[in-house]
Every structure is written in structure tokens, then in C-alpha cells.
Design an enzyme around this catalytic site. Structure first.
Site, short mmCIF file in Angstrom:
data_model
loop_
_atom_site.label_atom_id
_atom_site.label_comp_id
_atom_site.label_asym_id
_atom_site.label_seq_id
_atom_site.Cartn_x
_atom_site.Cartn_y
_atom_site.Cartn_z
CE LYS A 254 -3.78 2.46 0.70
NZ LYS A 254 -4.66 2.71 -0.44
N GLY B 42 -8.04 7.44 1.06
CA GLY B 42 -7.23 8.49 1.69
C GLY B 42 -5.92 7.98 2.27
CG LEU B 43 -2.75 7.91 0.23
CD1 LEU B 43 -1.63 8.95 0.13
CD2 LEU B 43 -2.45 6.74 -0.69
CG ASN C 67 0.07 6.88 -5.59
OD1 ASN C 67 -0.33 7.52 -6.56
ND2 ASN C 67 -0.74 6.32 -4.72
CB CYS D 64 -3.35 9.37 -4.18
SG CYS D 64 -4.73 9.02 -3.07
CE LYS E 79 -1.92 2.70 -9.27
NZ LYS E 79 -2.34 1.74 -8.25
CG ASN F 45 -4.26 5.56 -8.84
OD1 ASN F 45 -5.19 4.89 -8.41
ND2 ASN F 45 -3.38 6.14 -8.04
CB SER F 46 -9.06 4.84 -9.29
OG SER F 46 -8.55 5.84 -8.44
N GLY G 162 -9.49 -2.69 -14.37
CA GLY G 162 -10.57 -3.51 -14.92
C GLY G 162 -10.18 -4.90 -15.32
#
Ligand code: SIN
Length: 315
Positions: free
Chosen positions: A44, A71-72, A122, A125, A164, A193-194, A253
């Protein structure tokens, strides 16, 4: 039949492993990943201090995908360095220090420990209240990477560095981002990422399905696969055009071997599993491996290079 792949200098037994996000926060989860068929263990995203993350409910999924505004939440970077003692696979720590100074501190400590195979920085986020996604601000992203790589370049042992990235929706971004990334010794990028700040609505209760940020969160799962594929494809082609040896890791996905096949056809060197790993747990890894092998076998492919990047344009 082989699913072997390389990310930078790192050889992996298969091209399938976990995304930084679900089920990789505690030592128990990391050990489960180590014992699973995931070819690598990715933690994570870590901050300097442990974080609770955003208020709950902050995660929801349906048959088409997920929304999260975690929120990490994480145990702090030192926990993830110490966890290396219990992990035998290649192990990467995801890093999101929230500020440049904290990110530099975390990376310095990880490098000094000399126990970790690499980091995934990352830059994307979407769920930190009051903060935008760094990789949408090119000037800031370049400044950030410049300072981080001053530290990384001081160390000469093999150390994998990935970024990322968030999804990009317009073609002009790909050469611009590539022109920044190529200034640094980045081995891979993860796309995507999302999709940030989406909104799922429950018409029954006439409410949002998560609480933070007015119900907005990062969208994952099937909803985002076409965007994941296009980001992988566009970066893969841009890296080829500029003759850059940077691997692209697909994420977004992936629920079946066919999804993985499509990502590799678009140019991915490996894939990360997020929403589906959350739903199914570690059982997803052997299933996905087998499904990918079945497709390759039907098509007469013996290794990933037989079809990697070879997507054709319809006549
Ligand atoms: C989160 O913890 O909010 C998700 C991490 C991310 O999307 O980068």
C-alpha cells in the site's frame, strides 16, 4: 508455455501481481501475497507516519467496478521496510509522502535499508482532501522527480523505480509526460490509477455510496478498462517512437485472462490486479494465470513476446 516477463532488470515468474491498494496494508496481507501466485509483492502507498485515511464508508463495489476514497490508510513507511524480513518474492514499496520533503525522507530510508527491491512512486492519488493529483501538474511533477532522483542516483545497487500515473484523456499528454519521464532513470510506469473523482449514486436511497469528498472517489474495475488500455497503448507507442526502454504495467478492470491478453497486446509488460483482487482474494492469481495460458495455447503463443504490443488496427 511461459508467462515470464521483465520489468526493467527484474525478472518475474509471471506477468501478474497485485496493485497497490487493496489487501496490501498489513503484514498479514503482505505475507499472504508472498505465499500466493502473485509474482511480486507491492505494498500500500506509504506515508511517513501511519494514517487512518478518510472517514468510512469509503469503498464500494458493484458488478461493474468500484469507487474508493480510502485516503491512503497505511502503517507508515518503516513498517513496510521491516516487513521485507518476512517476504521472499521481489518486494516493492509504494510511496506517497504527501509532500516532497516527506517523499524524499521515505525514499532515503528505503534506500539506506538496502532490503527493498524498489519503489513505485504514487503520483496519482485522487483521494487526499485538498490536494490535486500530482501527475496532472507537469511543472510540479518534474520538480518532484528531479529532487527525488538526486537521492536515488546516489545509490549504485539495482533498485527498481516505477511511477503510478493517473489516466490521461487527450493524446497531447503522452509525448509531454514522456519528455519528462525520460530525463530520469525510471524503469516502469503503471497505467492507470483509478479515474479520480467519479460519483456512484444509489437511486434507492437517493445518496452517494461513499462518504468522503461529497461521495466522489476513484473509479476502478470494468468501468475503466478502455481507458487503461488506451493509456498503456499510447505510452507504449510513444516509448517505442523515442526508443526508450521503459516498461508499461497495465492496471484497470482486469477480471479475466482475456483482459490480461488485451493489455499485453496493447504493449503492457505485466499487469496489476486491484478491484478483482479485493473481490476474490489471492485465488484470483492462479485463475488468471491459467486463463491467460489457455488463450495463449489456443492461439499458439508460447511466450508474451509472441504478442506483446502487436495490436492491429482494423482494416
Ligand atoms: C487511496 O488510498 O486513497 C487510494 C490510493 C490511490 O488511489 O492512489
Amino acid at each position: 508455455m511461459s508467462l515470464h516477463t521483465n520489468i526493467g532488470f527484474q525478472l518475474l515468474d509471471t506477468c501478474i501481481y497485485n496493485a497497490s491498494g487493496p489487501r496490501c496494508t498489513s503484514l498479514k496481507e503482505l505475507i499472504q501475497l508472498d505465499k500466493s501466485h502473485s509474482s511480486l509483492v507491492l505494498s500500500k502507498s506509504s506515508t511517513v507516519l501511519p494514517r487512518e485515511g478518510n472517514v468510512k464508508p469509503r469503498y464500494y463495489h458493484n458488478e461493474l467496478g468500484s469507487i474508493n476514497s480510502m485516503g491512503l490508510p497505511n502503517q507508515g513507511f518503516q513498517y513496510y521496510i521491516d516487513s521485507a524480513n518476512a517476504i521472499s518474492k521481489p518486494y516493492l514499496i509504494s510511496v506517497n509522502g504527501l509532500t516532497l520533503e516527506d517523499t524524499k525522507l521515505i525514499i532515503t530510508k528505503i534506500l539506506q535499508s538496502n532490503k527493498i527491491n524498489g519503489i513505485e512512486i504514487n503520483l496519482s492519488c485522487p483521494n487526499i482532501i485538498g490536494k490535486g493529483q500530482l501527475a496532472y501538474d507537469l511543472v510540479e511533477m518534474e520538480r518532484y522527480l528531479s529532487e527525488i532522483f538526486i537521492i536515488i542516483n546516489q545509490y549504485s545497487f539495482p533498485f527498481l523505480v516505477g511511477l503510478k500515473l493517473p489516466p490521461y484523456f487527450d493524446l497531447h499528454w503522452y509525448p509531454q509526460i514522456t519528455n519528462i519521464i525520460k530525463k530520469f532513470n525510471v524503469h516502469y510506469i503503471t497505467c492507470i490509477n483509478s479515474i479520480g473523482n467519479g460519483l456512484l449514486v444509489d437511486s434507492e436511497t437517493e445518496s452517494t455510496v461513499i462518504k468522503p469528498k461529497g461521495g466522489m472517489g476513484g473509479i476502478g474495475g470494468q468501468y475503466i478498462k478502455p481507458i487503461g488500455l488506451s493509456n498503456v497503448r499510447n505510452f507504449y507507442l510513444e516509448f517505442q517512437k523515442q526508443n526508450l526502454k521503459i516498461d508499461v504495467i497495465g492496471c484497470g478492470g482486469i477480471e479475466s485472462g482475456e483482459d490480461i491478453f488485451e493489455y499485453i497486446l496493447c504493449g503492457a509488460s505485466a499487469v496489476q490486479i486491484g478491484t478483482q483482487f479485493y473481490r476474490e482474494g489471492i485465488k484470483c492469481f492462479p485463475r488468471l494465470q491459467q486463463e491467460l495460458k489457455d488463450i495463449m495455447s489456443k492461439k499458439g503463443y508460447r511466450c508474451l513476446d509472441d504478442f506483446k504490443g502487436k495490436l492491429q488496427i482494423i482494416n
